[in-house]
Design a protein around this motif. Structure first.
Motif, PDB file in Angstrom:
ATOM      1  N   ALA A 181       1.091  -1.350  -0.154  1.00  0.00           N
ATOM      2  CA  ALA A 181      -0.099   0.010  -0.086  1.00  0.00           C
ATOM      3  C   ALA A 181       0.874   1.005   0.075  1.00  0.00           C
ATOM      4  O   ALA A 181       0.303   2.153  -0.368  1.00  0.00           O
ATOM      5  CB  ALA A 181      -0.869  -0.168   1.140  1.00  0.00           C
ATOM      6  N   ASN A 182       2.229   1.156   0.417  1.00  0.00           N
ATOM      7  CA  ASN A 182       2.892   2.172   0.534  1.00  0.00           C
ATOM      8  C   ASN A 182       3.437   2.486  -1.107  1.00  0.00           C
ATOM      9  O   ASN A 182       4.549   2.062  -1.558  1.00  0.00           O
ATOM     10  CB  ASN A 182       4.272   2.100   1.475  1.00  0.00           C
ATOM     11  CG  ASN A 182       4.914   3.218   1.707  1.00  0.00           C
ATOM     12  OD1 ASN A 182       4.939   4.206   0.844  1.00  0.00           O
ATOM     13  ND2 ASN A 182       5.715   3.124   2.803  1.00  0.00           N
ATOM     14  N   ILE A 183       2.927   3.271  -1.719  1.00  0.00           N
ATOM     15  CA  ILE A 183       2.925   3.438  -3.109  1.00  0.00           C
ATOM     16  C   ILE A 183       3.778   4.780  -3.525  1.00  0.00           C
ATOM     17  O   ILE A 183       3.760   5.271  -4.543  1.00  0.00           O
ATOM     18  CB  ILE A 183       1.656   3.339  -3.894  1.00  0.00           C
ATOM     19  CG1 ILE A 183       0.787   4.407  -3.378  1.00  0.00           C
ATOM     20  CG2 ILE A 183       1.167   1.891  -3.952  1.00  0.00           C
ATOM     21  CD1 ILE A 183      -0.363   4.555  -4.174  1.00  0.00           C
ATOM     22  N   GLN A 184       4.535   5.248  -2.652  1.00  0.00           N
ATOM     23  CA  GLN A 184       5.516   6.333  -2.920  1.00  0.00           C
ATOM     24  C   GLN A 184       6.728   6.120  -3.948  1.00  0.00           C
ATOM     25  O   GLN A 184       7.137   4.887  -3.673  1.00  0.00           O
ATOM     26  CB  GLN A 184       6.229   7.030  -1.531  1.00  0.00           C
ATOM     27  CG  GLN A 184       5.330   7.174  -0.453  1.00  0.00           C
ATOM     28  CD  GLN A 184       5.675   7.687   0.679  1.00  0.00           C
ATOM     29  OE1 GLN A 184       6.501   8.599   1.024  1.00  0.00           O
ATOM     30  NE2 GLN A 184       5.803   6.742   1.835  1.00  0.00           N
ATOM     31  N   VAL A 212       9.709   6.877  -4.060  1.00  0.00           N
ATOM     32  CA  VAL A 212      10.992   6.481  -3.558  1.00  0.00           C
ATOM     33  C   VAL A 212      10.956   4.982  -3.161  1.00  0.00           C
ATOM     34  O   VAL A 212      12.031   4.131  -3.174  1.00  0.00           O
ATOM     35  CB  VAL A 212      11.495   7.361  -2.417  1.00  0.00           C
ATOM     36  CG1 VAL A 212      10.573   7.490  -1.151  1.00  0.00           C
ATOM     37  CG2 VAL A 212      12.911   7.060  -1.818  1.00  0.00           C
ATOM     38  N   ARG A 255      13.191   2.003  -4.801  1.00  0.00           N
ATOM     39  CA  ARG A 255      14.143   0.970  -3.919  1.00  0.00           C
ATOM     40  C   ARG A 255      13.889  -0.343  -3.996  1.00  0.00           C
ATOM     41  O   ARG A 255      15.072  -1.000  -4.400  1.00  0.00           O
ATOM     42  CB  ARG A 255      13.854   1.541  -2.461  1.00  0.00           C
ATOM     43  CG  ARG A 255      15.101   1.438  -1.454  1.00  0.00           C
ATOM     44  CD  ARG A 255      14.928   2.013  -0.151  1.00  0.00           C
ATOM     45  NE  ARG A 255      14.712   3.373  -0.195  1.00  0.00           N
ATOM     46  CZ  ARG A 255      14.331   4.416   0.660  1.00  0.00           C
ATOM     47  NH1 ARG A 255      13.629   3.653   1.557  1.00  0.00           N
ATOM     48  NH2 ARG A 255      14.213   5.454   0.476  1.00  0.00           N
ATOM     49  N   ASN A 269      -4.645   0.619   5.533  1.00  0.00           N
ATOM     50  CA  ASN A 269      -3.637   0.530   5.261  1.00  0.00           C
ATOM     51  C   ASN A 269      -3.161   0.936   3.975  1.00  0.00           C
ATOM     52  O   ASN A 269      -2.487   1.788   3.596  1.00  0.00           O
ATOM     53  CB  ASN A 269      -3.139  -0.961   5.368  1.00  0.00           C
ATOM     54  CG  ASN A 269      -1.565  -1.123   5.043  1.00  0.00           C
ATOM     55  OD1 ASN A 269      -0.763  -0.143   5.389  1.00  0.00           O
ATOM     56  ND2 ASN A 269      -1.282  -2.036   4.724  1.00  0.00           N
ATOM     57  N   ILE A 270      -4.189   0.443   3.018  1.00  0.00           N
ATOM     58  CA  ILE A 270      -4.022   1.043   1.519  1.00  0.00           C
ATOM     59  C   ILE A 270      -4.446   2.458   1.441  1.00  0.00           C
ATOM     60  O   ILE A 270      -3.868   3.531   0.887  1.00  0.00           O
ATOM     61  CB  ILE A 270      -5.042   0.179   0.696  1.00  0.00           C
ATOM     62  CG1 ILE A 270      -4.487  -1.205   0.775  1.00  0.00           C
ATOM     63  CG2 ILE A 270      -5.061   0.688  -1.021  1.00  0.00           C
ATOM     64  CD1 ILE A 270      -5.579  -2.113   0.299  1.00  0.00           C
ATOM     65  N   GLY A 274      -1.497   4.442   2.709  1.00  0.00           N
ATOM     66  CA  GLY A 274      -0.307   4.527   1.650  1.00  0.00           C
ATOM     67  C   GLY A 274      -0.737   5.452   0.566  1.00  0.00           C
ATOM     68  O   GLY A 274       0.303   6.228   0.296  1.00  0.00           O
ATOM     69  N   ARG A 275      -2.136   5.695   0.393  1.00  0.00           N
ATOM     70  CA  ARG A 275      -2.397   6.717  -0.815  1.00  0.00           C
ATOM     71  C   ARG A 275      -1.994   7.966  -0.260  1.00  0.00           C
ATOM     72  O   ARG A 275      -1.610   8.967  -0.824  1.00  0.00           O
ATOM     73  CB  ARG A 275      -3.813   6.442  -1.197  1.00  0.00           C
ATOM     74  CG  ARG A 275      -4.040   5.421  -2.170  1.00  0.00           C
ATOM     75  CD  ARG A 275      -5.607   5.350  -2.324  1.00  0.00           C
ATOM     76  NE  ARG A 275      -6.081   4.183  -3.221  1.00  0.00           N
ATOM     77  CZ  ARG A 275      -7.393   3.928  -3.673  1.00  0.00           C
ATOM     78  NH1 ARG A 275      -8.315   4.905  -3.351  1.00  0.00           N
ATOM     79  NH2 ARG A 275      -7.538   2.915  -4.315  1.00  0.00           N
ATOM     80  N   VAL A 301       1.484   9.310  -0.333  1.00  0.00           N
ATOM     81  CA  VAL A 301       2.113   9.972  -1.451  1.00  0.00           C
ATOM     82  C   VAL A 301       1.953  11.455  -1.488  1.00  0.00           C
ATOM     83  O   VAL A 301       2.840  12.097  -1.710  1.00  0.00           O
ATOM     84  CB  VAL A 301       1.347   9.230  -2.857  1.00  0.00           C
ATOM     85  CG1 VAL A 301       1.737   9.799  -4.008  1.00  0.00           C
ATOM     86  CG2 VAL A 301       1.732   7.674  -2.872  1.00  0.00           C
ATOM     87  N   SER A 324       3.881  13.121   1.372  1.00  0.00           N
ATOM     88  CA  SER A 324       5.424  13.085   1.118  1.00  0.00           C
ATOM     89  C   SER A 324       5.587  14.213  -0.088  1.00  0.00           C
ATOM     90  O   SER A 324       6.594  14.911  -0.291  1.00  0.00           O
ATOM     91  CB  SER A 324       5.940  11.623   0.599  1.00  0.00           C
ATOM     92  OG  SER A 324       5.576  11.424  -0.814  1.00  0.00           O
ATOM     93  N   GLU A 372      10.156  11.432   2.331  1.00  0.00           N
ATOM     94  CA  GLU A 372       9.785  10.237   2.337  1.00  0.00           C
ATOM     95  C   GLU A 372       8.833   9.848   3.660  1.00  0.00           C
ATOM     96  O   GLU A 372       9.276  10.418   4.738  1.00  0.00           O
ATOM     97  CB  GLU A 372      10.670   8.958   2.303  1.00  0.00           C
ATOM     98  CG  GLU A 372       9.978   7.659   2.326  1.00  0.00           C
ATOM     99  CD  GLU A 372      11.114   6.476   2.141  1.00  0.00           C
ATOM    100  OE1 GLU A 372      10.530   5.369   2.151  1.00  0.00           O
ATOM    101  OE2 GLU A 372      12.455   6.554   2.552  1.00  0.00           O
ATOM    102  N   LEU A 382       5.718   4.575   7.110  1.00  0.00           N
ATOM    103  CA  LEU A 382       4.323   4.096   7.581  1.00  0.00           C
ATOM    104  C   LEU A 382       4.622   2.879   8.864  1.00  0.00           C
ATOM    105  O   LEU A 382       5.349   2.183   8.289  1.00  0.00           O
ATOM    106  CB  LEU A 382       3.503   3.653   6.693  1.00  0.00           C
ATOM    107  CG  LEU A 382       2.864   4.723   5.733  1.00  0.00           C
ATOM    108  CD1 LEU A 382       2.341   4.333   4.466  1.00  0.00           C
ATOM    109  CD2 LEU A 382       2.149   6.071   6.455  1.00  0.00           C
TER     110      LEU A 382
END
Lengths: 122, 207
Positions: A86-89, A91, A95, B19-20, B23-24, B27, B30, B36, B39
């Motif tokens: 879910a961590n779609i950054q 960076v 990596r 969680n998803i 995560g969005r 973005v 950040s 960065e 999480l």
């Protein structure tokens, strides 16, 4: 006829594991699929069996994808590894790609899984 | 911790959706910060309203800042994003840069906190709505500062019968600063049942 493949699904979410398993089984009913709910379990699995495909979560309670991917790469050099997170950054994606894995952002869908299982070119 | 009706499986599903969503949100967050966002793994607790009040009073006995947004659709409720004073100020400093912000939040800082919360909560609503294929609308975010009794003010919230509190604990931090936030949803039992129906429908697709 293509030889059945083996898959390891690593994710702390039971729902995500169920989704990935179901989607793979729908298209490849003869493939064998193992599951791991923690980073520790994932390392135990890759240490004891060989896999063609490994789907790997990033944020897990006992470790991250970053933590265990180098070891998985070392033990399973021929496996196609897909990061499902879910961590779609950008960076984070970069990596993982630098570590040789293919990156997929959650939520998971069938198209993504089809791409993952086709991407290996096995 | 799960309740009788909100089982571990429902918690797992909802936790993954949050969680998803987070995560969005990370973005956008950040991009705002130019850094960065790290999480942690989320965990979810489902408890009745009075138990939640007691728990919050133990965990956060002092002053808290919470941004509230009401959501409505197939199910409805009040969503809160909590920050303690220290995290609020760190967050504001990260967005607005170092400055003499003092120890209390002024108007500009409050706006910054509301905007971040708006991004985070709407990312969570959006994800839940997208995955469960339903529509959720949300109200304008409101900042509430005070003790937990001020935030969970039953008269202000109009939350309906037998409310339950779903609390998602997840912290996010920047490379140099740690900001801890916590999301809580307060929903009436009728609404929880409708949420469970949606989660059940979704889960059966993958059994």
């Amino acid at each position: 006829m293509a030889k059945p493949k083996s898959v390891l699904v690593v994710d702390d979410s039971r729902l995500t594991r169920m989704m990935i398993v179901k989607m793979i089984k729908t298209h490849h009913s003869d493939w064998s699929i193992s599951e791991a709910a923690t980073a520790k379990e994932a390392l135990e699995r890759v240490d004891s069996a060989s896999f063609d495909y490994i789907s790997l979560d990033h944020n897990m309670p006992d470790g991250t994808g970053y933590d265990i991917l180098p070891k998985i790469n070392e033990l399973q050099p021929h496996a196609h590894i897909g990061i499902f997170t879910a961590n779609i950054q950008a960076v984070v994606k970069q990596r993982f790609e630098d570590l040789g894995a293919t990156f997929y952002g959650k939520p998971i869908n069938e198209e993504m899984i089809l791409k993952f299982t086709a991407d290996g070119g096995l | 911790m799960t309740s009788d009706i909100f089982t571990e499986d429902y918690c797992d599903t909802l936790c993954e959706l949050f969680n998803i969503g987070m995560g969005r949100a990370a973005v956008s967050f950040s991009e705002m910060m130019g850094d960065e966002v790290l999480l942690t793994v989320p965990s979810l607790k489902a408890v009745d309203f009075n138990t939640a009040l007691e728990l919050f009073q133990c965990i956060s006995p002092g002053h808290v800042n919470a941004v509230e947004q009401c959501f409505d659709g197939q199910f409805s409720g009040n969503a809160f994003l909590f920050f303690n004073d220290e995290s609020s100020l760190e967050l504001v400093r990260s967005i607005l840069g170092e400055g003499n912000w003092g120890s209390e939040l002024g108007e500009l800082e409050q706006e910054a906190l509301k905007e971040v919360s708006n991004i985070i909560l709407n990312a969570c609503f959006g994800c839940i709505a997208d995955v469960l294929e339903c529509e959720l609308t949300s109200s304008v975010p409101e900042l509430i500062s005070g003790d937990i009794g001020d935030v969970f003010d039953v008269e202000r919230m109009h939350i309906g019968e037998e409310p339950m509190v779903l609390t998602l604990s997840m912290s996010f931090s920047l490379t140099s600063k740690e900001v801890k936030g916590q999301v809580s949803l307060i929903m009436a039992s009728e609404s929880i049942k409708r949420l469970i129906t949606e989660l059940e429908r979704f889960s059966t697709l993958y059994v």
